[in-house]
Design a protein around this motif. Structure first.
Motif, mmCIF file in Angstrom:
data_model
loop_
_atom_site.group_PDB
_atom_site.id
_atom_site.type_symbol
_atom_site.label_atom_id
_atom_site.label_comp_id
_atom_site.label_asym_id
_atom_site.label_seq_id
_atom_site.Cartn_x
_atom_site.Cartn_y
_atom_site.Cartn_z
ATOM 1 N N THR A 1 0.858 -1.185 0.000
ATOM 2 C CA THR A 1 0.000 0.000 0.000
ATOM 3 C C THR A 1 0.895 1.236 0.000
ATOM 4 N N GLU B 1 1.333 5.624 -0.002
ATOM 5 C CA GLU B 1 0.745 6.886 0.444
ATOM 6 C C GLU B 1 1.754 7.991 0.196
ATOM 7 N N ASN B 2 1.300 9.072 -0.430
ATOM 8 C CA ASN B 2 2.196 10.195 -0.737
ATOM 9 C C ASN B 2 3.436 9.740 -1.490
ATOM 10 N N LYS C 1 3.790 2.558 2.184
ATOM 11 C CA LYS C 1 3.263 2.788 3.524
ATOM 12 C C LYS C 1 3.129 1.487 4.314
#
Length: 243
Positions: free
Chosen positions: A140, A142-143, A147
């Motif tokens: 996963t 994120e940004n 993550k």
């Protein structure tokens, strides 16, 4: 083997790393490139230095203090192969293939008779499935950074970052292969540096990195502590010099 293997393991200095389906970052505004890295395993009393050369922002070669060379091959702006040459012979090869959007599809490691591969599937919900001999893992992002890694065997690893510049942020193609391979200590994300990795199901602070930085927010030093279940705690340092 003391290293935790998410999909594959790697050699002591892991300077390549699964990619997300996000576009590449524009890189650091100053265009800094890492010139030299000194890796020291305090626990194992082992030290190694590698010096890098470039063609523009493309990484051409890393030369180790014991004489080995790490040769990088590109197809356009994508890294397709990394070869370790020792005493004139290729002893270790990593091969990368991509889809039409420049996303990593396969990762192959060859070391003598040993061969291992990973395959990556990009899911509609934005996650990436990594399939290898150790089973399935879901990545996963994120940004633009990894993550979480969730393995089908139950372990879940959560990553945090320092918000500063990775030494390899400006290296062409590096972001596409970030987080593929994992050594005893993990240092770099796609654009930032890894601060912690927490194995949440066992409440283990698997990796903690403490860094110092230069004026442009690139790391100068890292003190890293890794906890391996059944093998105890390992400590290492990294020192960086830039062009």
């Amino acid at each position: 083997m003391k290293k935790i293997i998410f999909c594959l393991g790697f050699i002591a200095i892991s300077l390549t790393s699964c990619s997300s389906d996000s576009d590449s970052s524009d890189g650091g505004s100053d265009g800094a490139l890492v010139k030299k890295i000194v890796y020291t395993s305090i626990t194992d009393e082992y030290s190694e230095t590698v010096n890098y050369t470039y063609n523009g922002n493309k990484l051409v070669k890393g030369v180790y203090d014991y004489g080995a060379e790490e040769i990088y091959t590109y197809d356009g702006n994508l890294i397709t192969k990394i070869e370790l040459i020792e005493d004139g012979e290729v002893t270790y090869t990593e091969t990368f293939t991509y889809d039409g959007s420049g996303r990593l599809l396969t990762y192959l490691v060859e070391e003598g008779p040993f061969t291992e591969s990973e395959t990556f599937t990009y899911n509609a919900n934005g996650t990436v499935t990594c399939s290898g001999s150790s089973g399935l893992s879901t990545y996963t992002f994120e940004n633009n950074e990894l993550k979480q890694i969730a393995r089908t065997t139950g372990e879940v690893y959560e990553y945090t970052y320092d918000g500063k510049n990775s030494p390899f942020r400006n290296v062409t193609g590096y972001d596409k292969i970030a987080h593929v391979a994992h050594g005893d200590h993990e240092f770099f994300g796609r654009n930032q540096n890894i601060s912690t990795i927490q194995e949440t199901t066992g409440d283990v602070a698997y990796m903690t990195n403490t860094m110092t930085y230069n004026a442009n927010n690139y790391p100068l030093t890292v003190n890293s502590t890794a906890i391996f279940v059944g093998d105890g705690t390992y400590n290492a340092t990294m020192q960086y010099t830039y062009y």
